[in-house]
Design an enzyme around this catalytic site. Structure first.
Site, PDB file in Angstrom:
ATOM      1  N   SER A  72     -36.395 -51.663  98.588  1.00 45.36           N
ATOM      2  CA  SER A  72     -35.028 -51.769  99.099  1.00 45.36           C
ATOM      3  C   SER A  72     -34.966 -52.605 100.381  1.00 45.36           C
ATOM      4  O   SER A  72     -35.964 -52.816 101.064  1.00 45.36           O
ATOM      5  CB  SER A  72     -34.459 -50.382  99.375  1.00 45.36           C
ATOM      6  OG  SER A  72     -34.697 -49.515  98.297  1.00 45.36           O
TER       7      SER A  72
HETATM    8  N1  SAH Z   1     -37.700 -46.959  98.604  1.00 45.48           N
HETATM    9  C1  SAH Z   1     -38.342 -47.726  97.574  1.00 45.48           C
HETATM   10  C2  SAH Z   1     -37.316 -48.064  96.516  1.00 45.48           C
HETATM   11  C3  SAH Z   1     -37.889 -48.474  95.215  1.00 45.48           C
HETATM   12  S1  SAH Z   1     -36.682 -48.852  93.983  1.00 45.48           S
HETATM   13  C4  SAH Z   1     -38.922 -48.975  98.190  1.00 45.48           C
HETATM   14  O1  SAH Z   1     -38.347 -49.462  99.154  1.00 45.48           O
HETATM   15  O2  SAH Z   1     -39.919 -49.501  97.709  1.00 45.48           O
HETATM   16  C5  SAH Z   1     -36.448 -47.283  93.221  1.00 45.48           C
HETATM   17  C6  SAH Z   1     -37.636 -46.694  92.508  1.00 45.48           C
HETATM   18  O3  SAH Z   1     -37.159 -45.560  91.765  1.00 45.48           O
HETATM   19  C7  SAH Z   1     -38.337 -47.589  91.492  1.00 45.48           C
HETATM   20  O4  SAH Z   1     -39.686 -47.704  91.847  1.00 45.48           O
HETATM   21  C8  SAH Z   1     -38.166 -46.861  90.157  1.00 45.48           C
HETATM   22  O5  SAH Z   1     -39.314 -46.963  89.317  1.00 45.48           O
HETATM   23  C9  SAH Z   1     -37.966 -45.423  90.630  1.00 45.48           C
HETATM   24  N2  SAH Z   1     -37.305 -44.520  89.668  1.00 45.48           N
HETATM   25  C10 SAH Z   1     -36.311 -44.790  88.786  1.00 45.48           C
HETATM   26  N3  SAH Z   1     -35.970 -43.666  88.121  1.00 45.48           N
HETATM   27  C11 SAH Z   1     -36.772 -42.672  88.573  1.00 45.48           C
HETATM   28  C12 SAH Z   1     -36.908 -41.285  88.275  1.00 45.48           C
HETATM   29  N4  SAH Z   1     -36.153 -40.686  87.384  1.00 45.48           N
HETATM   30  N5  SAH Z   1     -37.836 -40.583  88.963  1.00 45.48           N
HETATM   31  C13 SAH Z   1     -38.616 -41.167  89.898  1.00 45.48           C
HETATM   32  N6  SAH Z   1     -38.537 -42.469  90.223  1.00 45.48           N
HETATM   33  C14 SAH Z   1     -37.622 -43.214  89.577  1.00 45.48           C
END
Ligand code: SAH
Length: 228
Positions: A72
Site C-alpha cells: 500500500s
Molecule cells: N499492508 C500490505 C498490503 C498488502 S495488499 C503492504 O503494504 O504490503 C493486501 C494483501 O491482502 C495482499 O497481500 C493479499 O494477498 C491479502 N489478502 C487478500 N485477501 C485476504 C484474506 N482473505 N486473508 C488474508 N490476506 C488476504
C-alpha cells in the site's frame, strides 16, 4: 519488543535520503497525528519489497510485490497508524500481511502483531524481512483473514489492508471492547475507508476517507476466490 533504530546492511545508507524525503512528503500531505512519522524513519521499506522495485521503495505510491498484490501507499499507511495509534500494551490483528512493511510499523508501536495473509509466498517473504530486521513480536499465519485469528482474540486494534464487500462478522466478533478497526468497504474497484469502534457493547461505523482503492479481500466473508 521491536528493534531499536533498525537500519542494517550495506545497502542501508543508499536509501536514507530517499526515506527522509518520503517522510517529508507524508508530512506535507497531512495526517491526523504526525507522531507516527518517527516509526517510518526506523523501518527500511526497500527491505520488504522485491529487489526489482527497490528504486520505487520511497515513492509515496503502491508498489507491486508479485502474486497480483501491491504494497500500500505509505501516506495511506501513515493515515492508518495515526488514526488507530496502537499502544505499546496492545495487540493488533492485521489482515493482509502483503510485504510485511505495515506489519513492521505496527510491531514498533504495539505489544504484539498477529498478521494473516492468504498468499503463502508473501507471508514467507514477510517473515524473512521481519526476521532480518530483528522483529520478534510478530506472529504470521497463512490463511483466510476474513475469519480473523480466533486463537489470539480479542484484539483492541484490527487493521484490514484489503477491500471487503462488508465488515466480516468474525472480525467484529474478535474486536475487543473497547476496540477500533480500519477497513476499506465497497466494490472491488472503489471503496470507502471505515472506522469501526466498539465501546460498552455498542459498535459504530464511521466513514473516514472516501474513494480509496485496495486489492480485494478474498475469502469466506469477503469476495469469492475465482481460481482457488
Ligand atoms: N499492508 C500490505 C498490503 C498488502 S495488499 C503492504 O503494504 O504490503 C493486501 C494483501 O491482502 C495482499 O497481500 C493479499 O494477498 C491479502 N489478502 C487478500 N485477501 C485476504 C484474506 N482473505 N486473508 C488474508 N490476506 C488476504
Amino acid at each position: 519488543m521491536g528493534p531499536q533504530g533498525v537500519v542494517g546492511g550495506g545497502e542501508a545508507f543508499r536509501f536514507v535520503g530517499a526515506r527522509r524525503r518520503l517522510i517529508e512528503e507524508i508530512r506535507r500531505k497531512g495526517i491526523p497525528d504526525l507522531e507516527v512519522l518517527q516509526f517510518f524513519d526506523r523501518v527500511p521499506r526497500h527491505e520488504f519489497l522485491p529487489e526489482g522495485v527497490w528504486n520505487r521503495s520511497y515513492e509515496d505510491a503502491p508498489v507491486p510485490i508479485g502474486y497480483g498484490q501491491t504494497a500500500s501507499q505509505p501516506s495511506l499507511q501513515a493515515y492508518y497508524l495515526s488514526v488507530l495509534k496502537p499502544r505499546s500494551d496492545e495487540s493488533v490483528l492485521e489482515i493482509g500481511t502483503g510485504s510485511g512493511y505495515l506489519t513492521a510499523l505496527l510491531a514498533l508501536m504495539a505489544d504484539r502483531v498477529y498478521s494473516v495473509e492468504r498468499v503463502r509466498e508473501l507471508s514467507q517473504r514477510a517473515r524473512q524481512a521481519l526476521d532480518a530486521q530483528g522483529f520478534s513480536n510478530v506472529a504470521l499465519l497463512v490463511g483466510d483473514g476474513s475469519i480473523g485469528w480466533r486463537k489470539y482474540a480479542p484484539f483492541p486494534v484490527v487493521v484490514v489492508s484489503a477491500a471487503a464487500p462488508s465488515v466480516p462478522p468474525a472480525l467484529l466478533d474478535q474486536l475487543a471492547d473497547p476496540g477500533r478497526m480500519l477497513i476499506p468497504v465497497g466494490s472491488p474497484d472503489r471503496q470507502e475507508l471505515m472506522l469501526v469502534e466498539k465501546e460498552a457493547g455498542v459498535t459504530r461505523e464511521r466513514l473516514v476517507q472516501e474513494a480509496c482503492s485496495f486489492v480485494p479481500l478474498l475469502g469466506r466473508f469477503a469476495w469469492e476466490v475465482e481460481d482457488p
